[in-house]
Design an enzyme around this catalytic site. Sequence first.
Site, PDB file in Angstrom:
ATOM      1  N   GLU A 217      37.073 -31.857  12.836  1.00 26.34           N
ATOM      2  CA  GLU A 217      37.138 -33.325  12.718  1.00 26.34           C
ATOM      3  C   GLU A 217      38.305 -33.853  13.555  1.00 26.34           C
ATOM      4  O   GLU A 217      39.215 -34.524  13.041  1.00 26.34           O
ATOM      5  CB  GLU A 217      37.208 -33.750  11.241  1.00 26.34           C
ATOM      6  CG  GLU A 217      35.970 -33.305  10.489  1.00 26.34           C
ATOM      7  CD  GLU A 217      35.740 -33.966   9.128  1.00 26.34           C
ATOM      8  OE1 GLU A 217      36.641 -34.648   8.616  1.00 26.34           O
ATOM      9  OE2 GLU A 217      34.634 -33.787   8.582  1.00 26.34           O
ATOM     10  N   GLU A 352      29.432 -28.596   7.995  1.00 25.34           N
ATOM     11  CA  GLU A 352      29.774 -29.132   6.665  1.00 25.34           C
ATOM     12  C   GLU A 352      28.656 -30.078   6.249  1.00 25.34           C
ATOM     13  O   GLU A 352      28.340 -31.031   6.971  1.00 25.34           O
ATOM     14  CB  GLU A 352      31.105 -29.904   6.691  1.00 25.34           C
ATOM     15  CG  GLU A 352      32.304 -29.009   6.896  1.00 25.34           C
ATOM     16  CD  GLU A 352      33.646 -29.736   6.791  1.00 25.34           C
ATOM     17  OE1 GLU A 352      33.744 -30.723   6.030  1.00 25.34           O
ATOM     18  OE2 GLU A 352      34.587 -29.303   7.475  1.00 25.34           O
TER      19      GLU A 352
HETATM   20  O1  AHR Z   1      35.079 -30.312   2.827  1.00 23.01           O
HETATM   21  C1  AHR Z   1      36.185 -31.118   2.568  1.00 23.01           C
HETATM   22  C2  AHR Z   1      36.695 -31.830   3.822  1.00 23.01           C
HETATM   23  O2  AHR Z   1      35.723 -32.698   4.304  1.00 23.01           O
HETATM   24  C3  AHR Z   1      36.979 -30.946   5.009  1.00 23.01           C
HETATM   25  O3  AHR Z   1      38.237 -30.369   4.945  1.00 23.01           O
HETATM   26  C4  AHR Z   1      36.890 -31.895   6.160  1.00 23.01           C
HETATM   27  O4  AHR Z   1      36.498 -31.269   7.355  1.00 23.01           O
HETATM   28  C5  AHR Z   1      35.872 -32.918   5.684  1.00 23.01           C
HETATM   29  O5  AHR Z   1      36.328 -34.204   5.902  1.00 23.01           O
END
Ligand code: AHR
Length: 553
Positions: A217, A352
């Site tokens: 991110e 994710e």
């Molecule tokens: O999964 C939790 C958080 O969500 C992670 O650390 C980040 O990459 C995302 O914003």
Amino acid sequence: MIGRREFIRSSVLSAGCLLLRRTLPFAAADAAGADSRIEVLLEEPLGTISSNIYGHFAENLGGVIYDGIWVGENSKVPNLNGIRKELVEEMRRIKAPVVRYPGGCFADSYDWRDGTGPVDERPRRTNFWADGESVASPASHKYDPNQFGTNEFVHFCKLIGSQPYLAANVRSLPAEEFYRWVEYCNSPAGSTTLADTRAASGYSEPFGVRFWGVGNESWGCGGNFTAQEYAVEFRRYTTWVPRYGQELSFIASGPNDDSWDWTRGFLEEIVRKGPRELRSIYGLALHYYAWNLSRDRTKNWIEGKGDALKFEALDWYELMRQGDVMESLINGHWQVMGEIDKEHSVKLVVDEWGPWYRPGSEATPGDQLEQTPTLRDAVFSAMTLDIFNRHPEKIAMANCAQLINCLNSLYLAHGDKFCVTPVGHVFGMYAAHQGGQALRTIFSSPRVSYDRDGKSASFWGLKGSASLHNKDLVLTVVNPHVSEARAAEVGIRGASLNSGTVTTLNHADIRAHNSFEQRNLVSPQTKALDVKGSTLSYSFPPASVTKLTLTLG
Ligand code: AHR
């Protein structure tokens, strides 16, 4: 709004009823009372489903590592070299292919060297997530004791039969530290000082780590870069990294929503040095969390979230709508990528994904970002995995956020307590798709209609995915309707059916979930199907995930 009583369906509805039709041709099936049709097109392969689509994510956050995965060698909790034994057994069972670690946002504040060398000499460091920890959280969640580092993570992967996927720090460590981490992991025994350091901890053979995330991110916690700035960093970090005969696959930090500008801006800057630069990118990450259950009332990250356990049918459908966005994000980013990467050599890595609720449903009070997954999350997860299966040419890997004690967990654990969540069961069912040939499959079914704050809204009736493994066909189907079964004619054109089984995950209560006290409230049930011909009728129970495994003649 649909009332609570309507969620509690009769056991007749939830049982799932097989009505086999041996001789009727597919086109004539509607006459028998089916309201839906599923047609699997054996002649229309979509591509091979990468096993890595069924991957996981374990961040050093809250109870994921300490208590979840790592209990320590001297723990009374059964363990293998400090790693929770029950977790290892479960992950072997679901054929876990790849695990991403150590973050997430944690990755861009992590110095990999802290997690190497003699365990009792490792430093304690402030965890990236420390400020969000509560008084109830154990010290290890706030101040990283570094007992679990690269060696322990790679060992964990080895125990479960997974490949490691390491996310490197771009925000706060120089590029040199990235290739030193690669050197530590992959340089041959006896070749470098770092290989000797590794050997001194008992790991003389190289780890052979292939997957490397270059930041996380990077538009936010990973450095607050613009897409162009990040592209420059990406080129710099990946320009010289030692191979040691090991293929390295670099994953670039990507968007977390419909930020087409990030995808376009990043790739445009990458190719400013020429189109060959695209070859240095294995995948572009895509993150997507379904979090806003406010029905368009707010875009506020805190206020928009719903509750994991206390919800109505309307919230169920709202989560499904949010989850459905994943497919448009995949198609949208893929299209933008194609503007610059005409041959589509760069794939998407959805590293994710999952629902994100507000705090309050933690199985272990004090575990940051822990929530208790219900049947709703199982249906959501199945729907998401079906989306990935339908786009095998685009998706190289996906990692559910997260593995244990965090967000869309497959497992919950605390001390010697452990349970598999309904999401974990979906991964068990869907493992059968890994490595199969995805087949185009047509679903037609009455749409779900519901009242969305005075306005009528609707959602698709049945969806899923199919894959072929030699003579075995795996068909997974989601019925999102909270109270109505869907009677479907399933046609496999051009093949006869020899035998089959059906596995169903459902429950009379849409909020049903497993817990340390009731470990098996929601668990899949399998039974044999008596099949013949090329068509069968099956009634998909309300709020269910179904897997049909059919052997073709
Ligand atoms: O999964 C939790 C958080 O969500 C992670 O650390 C980040 O990459 C995302 O914003």
